[in-house]
Motif scaffolding. Structure first.
Motif, mmCIF file in Angstrom:
data_model
loop_
_atom_site.group_PDB
_atom_site.id
_atom_site.type_symbol
_atom_site.label_atom_id
_atom_site.label_comp_id
_atom_site.label_asym_id
_atom_site.label_seq_id
_atom_site.Cartn_x
_atom_site.Cartn_y
_atom_site.Cartn_z
ATOM 1 N N UNK A 192 0.846 -1.205 0.000
ATOM 2 C CA UNK A 192 0.000 0.000 0.000
ATOM 3 C C UNK A 192 0.881 1.255 0.000
ATOM 4 N N UNK A 193 1.910 1.268 0.860
ATOM 5 C CA UNK A 193 2.813 2.416 0.937
ATOM 6 C C UNK A 193 3.554 2.623 -0.381
ATOM 7 N N UNK A 194 3.983 1.513 -0.993
ATOM 8 C CA UNK A 194 4.722 1.595 -2.255
ATOM 9 C C UNK A 194 3.835 2.193 -3.355
ATOM 10 N N UNK A 195 2.574 1.776 -3.377
ATOM 11 C CA UNK A 195 1.634 2.299 -4.381
ATOM 12 C C UNK A 195 1.422 3.795 -4.185
ATOM 13 N N UNK A 196 1.286 4.223 -2.906
ATOM 14 C CA UNK A 196 1.092 5.646 -2.627
ATOM 15 C C UNK A 196 2.335 6.435 -3.018
ATOM 16 N N UNK A 197 3.507 5.865 -2.731
ATOM 17 C CA UNK A 197 4.744 6.544 -3.087
ATOM 18 C C UNK A 197 4.825 6.758 -4.602
ATOM 19 N N UNK A 198 4.412 5.753 -5.361
ATOM 20 C CA UNK A 198 4.450 5.853 -6.822
ATOM 21 C C UNK A 198 3.494 6.939 -7.322
ATOM 22 N N UNK A 199 2.318 7.046 -6.679
ATOM 23 C CA UNK A 199 1.349 8.087 -7.063
ATOM 24 C C UNK A 199 1.886 9.477 -6.723
ATOM 25 N N UNK A 200 2.460 9.619 -5.511
ATOM 26 C CA UNK A 200 3.040 10.911 -5.119
ATOM 27 C C UNK A 200 4.158 11.309 -6.077
ATOM 28 N N UNK A 201 4.987 10.327 -6.423
ATOM 29 C CA UNK A 201 6.109 10.583 -7.315
ATOM 30 C C UNK A 201 5.617 11.034 -8.690
ATOM 31 N N UNK A 202 4.571 10.369 -9.188
ATOM 32 C CA UNK A 202 4.007 10.731 -10.503
ATOM 33 C C UNK A 202 3.412 12.138 -10.462
#
Length: 310
Positions: A192-202
Motif C-alpha cells: 500500500x505504501x509503495x503504491x502511494x509513493x508511486x502516485x506521489x512521485x508521478x
C-alpha cells in the motif's frame, strides 16, 4: 496567455482578491480555444456556482461543451480518505484491535492536516486520472497559506513514505532471516505504501514540469496582498515550484472622479510600481475594477479578455 493554458494551472492568492473569478476566467478562455477544460475548486468557500449561476457541487458538472467544473468538499474527502485507510488495514490488524484502530482513525479526522491530506489525495486522483479526459485542468486553490501547504505535500509526504518503506523493508528482512528461512515476507502494508509513493512521485513529476504545470497568483494593488504574494512565491521557490504569472486585479480607472478615488489612485500607482519592482521576473496581467460582480458568462468572457497581451 501561454502560461495560463498549460495542462495543469494552479491559481492561488490571498482571500478576497478575485482568485475564483480569475480561475473561472482562465478556464473559460481555455474552453473558448476548443480545449476540453476542467475547473476545480478546493476553496472551502466555494463560489464557482455563483459565478456560473448554476449548482456545481462535488460531482463533475458540465458548464458547456468544452468546460466542466467540480467543487471539492473537504469534509466528504476526509471521510472518504479515512474510509480508504480502514479498507487498507482489513486483514492486517488483529481482529481484537480493529475497533480501537477505527476509533483512532475517526478521531484523526479532526486532527490538523487531515483535510489537507485528503484534499491532496483527491487532487492527485484528478491530476493523474482526469488528465486523460481533459486538455486543461484549472485548480482554484484556497487562500495562500493553504495553497503553500498543499503544493509542498508531494515532496514532504514522498520523503515521509520513503522513510516508512525503508523501515518496513528492514523489519521484513530481519523477520525473514529469523523466522522464515530467508524467504520474503508478504507485507500488504508495504504494498500500500509503495503504491502511494508511486502516485506521489508521478504527481510531483507533473507539478515540477514547467511544460505541463503553471502557477498563477492573483493579487490586488495593496500592501498586504503584495507582501503575502512575495512570501508565497519565495516559499514555493524552495520547493522548485516557480510562479511565472501574476494577475493584478481591481485596478482603478486612470482618471477617477472625486477626491476620495483620486487619492486612492495615487496610492495605487505606488503599489503598482512596487509590484513591478518586486515581481520583475513574472508576467503581469492587469484587470480593472468592475462596477459590478462577475455573475454571468458574458461578464466572465469580458474579464478573461484582459489575459491577452498586446
Amino acid at each position: 496567455m501561454q502560461e495560463l493554458l498549460h495542462k495543469i494551472v494552479f491559481v492561488g492568492g490571498k482571500g478576497g482578491v478575485g482568485k475564483s473569478t480569475s480561475a473561472a476566467a482562465i478556464a473559460w478562455q481555455s474552453a473558448l480555444k476548443d480545449s476540453k477544460t476542467l475547473l476545480v475548486s478546493t476553496d472551502p468557500a466555494h463560489n464557482l456556482g455563483d459565478i456560473f449561476n448554476q449548482k456545481i457541487g462535488g460531482k463533475i458538472t458540465s458548464i458547456n461543451a468544452n468546460l466542466a467544473a467540480l467543487e471539492i468538499d473537504p469534509d466528504i474527502e476526509t471521510n472518504n480518505y479515512i474510509k480508504g485507510v480502514k479498507e487498507n488495514i482489513k486483514g492486517i490488524v488483529h481482529s481484537g484491535m480493529v475497533e480501537e484502530v477505527h476509533r483512532q482513525l475517526d478521531t484523526a479526522k479532526a486532527s490538523p492536516g487531515a483535510d489537507e491530506a485528503a484534499l491532496f489525495d483527491k487532487l492527485i486522483s484528478i491530476i493523474l486520472e482526469e488528465s486523460e479526459r481533459y486538455d486543461t485542468i484549472v485548480i482554484d486553490t484556497a487562500p495562500t497559506g493553504h495553497t503553500i501547504r498543499l503544493l509542498s505535500l508531494p515532496e514532504l509526504m514522498g520523503i515521509w513514505i520513503e522513510g516508512l518503506l525503508q523501515k518496513r523493508q528492514k523489519t521484513n528482512e530481519n523477520y525473514s532471516q529469523l523466522l522464515n528461512d530467508g524467504e520474503p515476507v508478504e507485507d500488504p502494508i508495504y504494498d500500500v505504501l509503495k503504491k502511494r509513493q508511486e502516485r506521489f512521485s508521478a504527481a510531483r513529476e507533473i507539478l515540477l514540469d514547467p511544460k505541463q504545470t503553471s502557477f498563477v497568483f492573483v493579487l490586488n494593488p495593496e500592501r498586504l496582498p503584495i507582501l503575502e504574494t512575495k512570501k508565497a512565491l519565495e516559499l514555493l521557490d524552495n520547493y522548485h515550484l516557480h510562479v511565472k504569472t501574476l494577475i493584478v486585479n481591481k485596478i482603478l480607472p486612470e482618471n477617477p472622479e472625486g477626491e476620495f478615488l483620486s487619492k486612492r489612485k495615487e496610492h495605487e500607482r505606488q503599489y503598482v510600481t512596487m509590484i513591478e519592482d518586486t515581481f520583475n521576473k513574472q508576467e503581469l496581467f492587469y484587470v480593472p475594477l468592475f462596477s459590478n460582480d462577475i455573475t454571468d458568462k458574458q461578464q466572465l468572457e469580458h474579464f478573461s479578455g484582459y489575459f491577452q497581451k498586446g
